[in-house]
Enzyme design. Structure first.
Site, mmCIF file in Angstrom:
data_model
loop_
_atom_site.group_PDB
_atom_site.id
_atom_site.type_symbol
_atom_site.label_atom_id
_atom_site.label_comp_id
_atom_site.label_asym_id
_atom_site.label_seq_id
_atom_site.Cartn_x
_atom_site.Cartn_y
_atom_site.Cartn_z
ATOM 1 N N ASP A 113 0.841 -1.178 -0.307
ATOM 2 C CA ASP A 113 -0.063 0.127 0.246
ATOM 3 C C ASP A 113 0.767 1.312 -0.031
ATOM 4 O OD1 ASP A 113 -2.554 1.076 -0.366
ATOM 5 O OD2 ASP A 113 -3.230 -0.204 1.402
ATOM 6 N N TYR A 184 9.533 -9.834 3.847
ATOM 7 C CA TYR A 184 9.434 -8.565 4.076
ATOM 8 C C TYR A 184 10.958 -7.972 4.817
ATOM 9 C CZ TYR A 184 4.772 -7.867 2.075
ATOM 10 O OH TYR A 184 3.721 -7.962 1.299
#
Length: 453
Positions: A113, A184
């Site tokens: 996002d 991540y």
């Protein structure tokens, strides 16, 4: 005639002429604009649309990196064109690799996002090919296929680059559903953080847990199960400060798992930063994972979006989807080949990234020199030996209070049960095992929005 006019009459005359002149300018501009639009329309009519019916197609994976700091996230949005996905599809259509998103058999690996970057974002789709299906996996065809990366990089923004592509045997192979793990990395400066305490806290996160207190609950979109598994979590050094000041060393938190919840990584990092600053004990993570003891999430701000990076994705050797008659028959071998890179493309991409690095590094170096000078002034004038090492503090969003309130003593968010009841009454969700499992797969991302419960 003008000489016979009085001063007032001359002024009125000038005003009339100026008004008339403005009117004429407006008419000329409208005519020019109309003419330009007509010319563009004629050009558009002369330009024949690309005939995709005469083209072969092949199913591929495309690997991208992007620096998402100035974008509104990866996924396309109705009210913004500043998304990574918008630019990727604009590029795909501009170079005539696809006719439309709807007909491209498209899937994405993850959905980052606003502000989040990626080094290994992967999409799967059908693109134009030079070769028929039966020849597409031949070595000669792969070597002389359309240069997908170069074609896209010519029209993509500087912060988005296509790195490689991979041919697929199975047209059902999906970058989303056939991804077996996502890694991540969250980058942060050492500052005055107690890294050992952060590592102790991180160990509690390994394995399968209910992460409702370490994410933003997305009940409105049907996510009602918050069980996820973290297969790897560690803190590693990234870059040592050239000036020898270890508080300026850069590190990263690495997490690997199959799927992540909304804001899960940023919430985890926010709590670990509190532990590193000595404001919370490492076992606070254990308490937050105990949803029977703590069913409601305490209110706290997430860590910043800027340092978060979807760093790596690993894929299944075979598609989780079953074959049908339209697909190539399975040979019993892996459907994954290797990523196809081209030296010239890779060199240009490295050069582009070096250019971006140079601009950012020059700014960082200038600020670093200023800091060194000011630290010297502070020591010379005031004789202080206590260094200022608050680099990591700025990564936590929200207003900092003067007096710290421990996490487990803070006001709590609404419980999961209350949220489910609220949305069920609005008929926005239907609670069932089937819908729950489906939505758990849908939210396999590290997506990112403003702080909140």
């Amino acid at each position: 005639e003008l000489q016979l006019l009085s001063k007032e009459e001359l002024i009125d005359k000038i005003k009339q002429l100026e008004a008339h002149n403005t009117q004429l300018k407006s008419i000329v501009q409208k005519n020019l604009k109309s003419r330009e639009e007509t010319t563009n329309d004629k050009r558009a009519k002369k330009h024949r649309p690309f005939d995709f019916s005469k083209c072969f197609k092949r199913h591929i994976l495309l690997r991208f990196y992007y620096l998402g700091w100035d974008y509104q996230g990866f996924a396309a949005q109705e009210d913004s064109i500043e998304t990574i996905e918008h630019h990727i599809f604009a590029a795909l259509k501009k170079v005539c690799l696809i006719e439309s998103r709807e007909t491209s058999n498209y899937n994405r690996c993850g959905r980052t996002d606003k502000g989040v970057s990626a080094f290994h974002q992967v999409i799967s789709l059908d693109v134009r090919s030079k070769f028929p299906l039966e020849e597409q996996l031949h070595d000669a065809s792969l070597a002389t296929e359309l240069d997908y990366c170069s074609m896209l990089n010519r029209v993509l923004p500087d912060e988005i680059r296509c790195l490689a592509w991979m041919p697929m045997v199975n047209a059902a192979y999906s970058a989303r559903f056939d991804c077996r793990s996502r890694t991540y990395r969250y980058f942060f400066p050492r500052g005055d953080l107690n890294i050992a305490a952060m590592e102790d806290a991180a160990r509690y996160l390994l394995g399968a847990h209910d992460f409702r207190n370490l994410c933003k609950m997305d009940v409105g979109n049907g996510v009602i199960s918050f069980m996820r598994s973290i297969d790897e979590i560690c803190i590693r050094p990234s870059q040592v400060d050239s000036g020898g000041k270890d508080s300026y060393d850069m590190l990263y938190l690495q997490l690997r798992g199959k799927a992540f919840l909304w804001h899960q990584v940023r919430c985890i990092m926010a709590v670990l930063l509190l532990v590193g600053q000595g404001k919370e004990a490492p076992d606070v993570v254990k308490d937050l994972l105990d949803v029977e003891k703590n069913p409601c999430k305490p209110q706290y701000s997430m860590a910043s979006d800027v340092p978060l990076n979807l760093y790596e994705c690993e894929f299944n050797d075979k598609s989780t989807e079953s074959n049908d008659d339209a697909r190539v028959e399975s040979t019993g071998e892996s459907e994954l080949s290797s990523w196809i890179y081209k030296e010239d493309d890779l060199r240009r991409t490295i050069s582009d990234l070096q250019s971006l690095w140079t601009k950012q590094s020059v700014k960082t170096t200038m600020i670093r020199e200023m800091l060194a000078t000011l630290h010297g002034v502070l020591e010379d004038r005031f004789g202080t030996e206590r260094p200022i090492t608050e680099q990591a503090v700025t990564l936590t969003q929200g207003v900092r209070s003067r007096e710290y309130c421990p996490l487990l003593q803070r006001q709590r968010c609404e419980s999961l049960e209350n949220r489910i009841e609220h949305y069920a009454k609005k008929r926005r969700i239907e609670v069932s095992v089937k819908s729950n499992d489906s939505n758990a797969a849908n939210r396999a991302d590290g997506s990112d929005e403003p702080a909140g419960c």
